[in-house]
Write an enzyme that holds these catalytic residues in place. Structure first.
Site, mmCIF file in Angstrom:
data_model
loop_
_atom_site.group_PDB
_atom_site.id
_atom_site.type_symbol
_atom_site.label_atom_id
_atom_site.label_comp_id
_atom_site.label_asym_id
_atom_site.label_seq_id
_atom_site.Cartn_x
_atom_site.Cartn_y
_atom_site.Cartn_z
ATOM 1 C CD GLU A 28 -4.699 31.696 8.455
ATOM 2 O OE1 GLU A 28 -4.837 32.782 9.033
ATOM 3 O OE2 GLU A 28 -4.069 31.551 7.390
ATOM 4 C CB ALA A 75 6.925 22.407 12.630
ATOM 5 C CB VAL A 135 7.665 10.052 10.175
ATOM 6 C CG1 VAL A 135 6.748 9.148 9.344
ATOM 7 C CG2 VAL A 135 8.078 11.228 9.309
ATOM 8 N N GLY A 143 4.272 9.787 14.811
ATOM 9 C CA GLY A 143 2.905 9.885 15.310
ATOM 10 C C GLY A 143 2.586 11.142 16.109
ATOM 11 N N GLY A 178 -0.148 15.850 2.127
ATOM 12 C CA GLY A 178 -0.426 14.443 2.470
ATOM 13 C C GLY A 178 -0.741 14.279 3.943
HETATM 14 N N1 ACO Z 1 3.664 13.979 3.344
HETATM 15 C C1 ACO Z 1 2.860 12.894 3.342
HETATM 16 N N2 ACO Z 1 2.550 12.206 4.435
HETATM 17 C C2 ACO Z 1 3.120 12.607 5.565
HETATM 18 C C3 ACO Z 1 3.983 13.705 5.662
HETATM 19 C C4 ACO Z 1 4.252 14.394 4.480
HETATM 20 N N3 ACO Z 1 5.070 15.451 4.482
HETATM 21 N N4 ACO Z 1 4.386 13.837 6.951
HETATM 22 C C5 ACO Z 1 3.791 12.870 7.617
HETATM 23 N N5 ACO Z 1 3.039 12.133 6.778
HETATM 24 C C6 ACO Z 1 2.203 11.004 7.086
HETATM 25 C C7 ACO Z 1 2.902 9.930 7.876
HETATM 26 O O1 ACO Z 1 3.519 9.000 7.042
HETATM 27 C C8 ACO Z 1 1.735 9.330 8.637
HETATM 28 O O2 ACO Z 1 1.020 8.452 7.810
HETATM 29 P P1 ACO Z 1 0.412 7.094 8.413
HETATM 30 O O3 ACO Z 1 -0.569 7.535 9.458
HETATM 31 O O4 ACO Z 1 -0.222 6.451 7.231
HETATM 32 O O5 ACO Z 1 1.570 6.361 8.966
HETATM 33 C C9 ACO Z 1 0.845 10.531 8.897
HETATM 34 O O6 ACO Z 1 1.163 11.486 7.908
HETATM 35 C C10 ACO Z 1 1.050 11.160 10.236
HETATM 36 O O7 ACO Z 1 2.408 11.139 10.571
HETATM 37 P P2 ACO Z 1 2.939 11.697 11.935
HETATM 38 O O8 ACO Z 1 4.073 10.833 12.411
HETATM 39 O O9 ACO Z 1 1.825 11.893 12.888
HETATM 40 O O10 ACO Z 1 3.481 13.096 11.445
HETATM 41 P P3 ACO Z 1 4.646 13.982 12.075
HETATM 42 O O11 ACO Z 1 4.749 13.786 13.551
HETATM 43 O O12 ACO Z 1 5.881 13.838 11.293
HETATM 44 O O13 ACO Z 1 4.047 15.453 11.830
HETATM 45 C C11 ACO Z 1 4.419 17.239 10.242
HETATM 46 C C12 ACO Z 1 3.745 15.877 10.518
HETATM 47 C C13 ACO Z 1 3.887 18.243 11.256
HETATM 48 C C14 ACO Z 1 4.047 17.665 8.834
HETATM 49 C C15 ACO Z 1 5.936 17.072 10.424
HETATM 50 O O14 ACO Z 1 6.425 16.082 9.571
HETATM 51 C C16 ACO Z 1 6.734 18.346 10.195
HETATM 52 O O15 ACO Z 1 6.988 19.104 11.129
HETATM 53 N N6 ACO Z 1 7.172 18.611 8.944
HETATM 54 C C17 ACO Z 1 7.967 19.769 8.605
HETATM 55 C C18 ACO Z 1 7.185 21.057 8.754
HETATM 56 C C19 ACO Z 1 5.932 21.098 7.926
HETATM 57 O O16 ACO Z 1 5.904 20.688 6.788
HETATM 58 N N7 ACO Z 1 4.861 21.623 8.539
HETATM 59 C C20 ACO Z 1 3.575 21.857 7.894
HETATM 60 C C21 ACO Z 1 3.702 23.012 6.982
HETATM 61 S S1 ACO Z 1 2.161 23.720 6.539
HETATM 62 C C22 ACO Z 1 1.745 24.740 7.799
HETATM 63 O O17 ACO Z 1 2.508 24.944 8.722
HETATM 64 C C23 ACO Z 1 0.406 25.396 7.825
#
Ligand code: ACO
Length: 162
Positions: free
Chosen positions: A74, A79, A86, A88, A119
């Site tokens: 799990e 984060a 965004v 990668g 997403g």
């Molecule tokens: N909604 C939709 N698409 C997204 C989101 C989102 N919130 N975040 C990233 N993506 C997409 C990007 O556009 C990208 O798409 P592409 O491959 O078509 O260009 C793809 O997902 C991957 O993007 P990355 O750059 O690899 O993502 P990133 O490094 O930003 O990591 C993460 C994603 C971990 C969600 C980050 O944005 C983050 O820390 N967000 C805030 C915390 C969060 O929401 N964590 C998850 C909560 S749920 C849990 O913890 C179990």
């Protein structure tokens, strides 16, 4: 950058990295009670894969718990630090994590995804349809109202490295 598995092993370096990771989770997951984040990140049943820049700086990570007898894990928290989202890193982290967990004989990943993160998880191969039989995971992980349960199948022979 490096990807390291960190556990609460009592060493100074691990403590420092887990504190940094806990702070990223607390900031990026504001709806989660801070005490709950602290409890799981430092819990001995949980492990974290950290993304580390310049050998010392934690820029993100994933905290998870393996259930070896059930062959699933799990994901509790995931984060990336705000300024580096965004770009990668989240995708690279998930690929590294799958590569690691595949070697531990884990077949499925489960997570309660925040609405905003659905997403992202979809792009990483997670689905809202749960294929694992319920008696294999129900009762092992807690029900949680604030998120959508998602599952990812970890293929035993796919090369997730990149
Ligand atoms: N909604 C939709 N698409 C997204 C989101 C989102 N919130 N975040 C990233 N993506 C997409 C990007 O556009 C990208 O798409 P592409 O491959 O078509 O260009 C793809 O997902 C991957 O993007 P990355 O750059 O690899 O993502 P990133 O490094 O930003 O990591 C993460 C994603 C971990 C969600 C980050 O944005 C983050 O820390 N967000 C805030 C915390 C969060 O929401 N964590 C998850 C909560 S749920 C849990 O913890 C179990």
């Amino acid at each position: 950058i490096d990807f390291k598995i960190i556990t609460n092993d009592g060493t100074h370096d691990s403590m420092k990295m887990l504190i940094d990771l806990k702070n990223i989770f607390a900031r990026q997951l504001p709806k989660m009670p801070k005490e709950y984040i602290v409890r799981l990140v430092f819990d001995r049943n949980h492990e974290s894969m950290c993304i580390i820049k310049d050998n010392i700086k934690v820029i993100g990570g994933i905290c998870y718990r393996k259930y070896p007898s059930q062959r699933f894990a799990e994901i509790a928290f995931l984060a990336i630090t705000a300024t580096l989202q965004v770009k990668g890193y989240g995708t690279r982290l998930m690929n590294k994590f799958k590569e690691h967990i595949q070697k531990q004989d884990v077949e499925y990943l489960l997570t309660y995804a925040d609405n905003y993160a659905i997403g992202y998880f979809r792009k990483q191969g997670f689905y809202q349809e749960i294929k694992m039989q319920s008696d294999r995971w129900k009762g092992f992980i807690k029900d949680y109202d604030g998120g959508t349960l998602m599952e990812c199948y970890v293929h035993p022979t796919i090369d997730y490295g990149n």
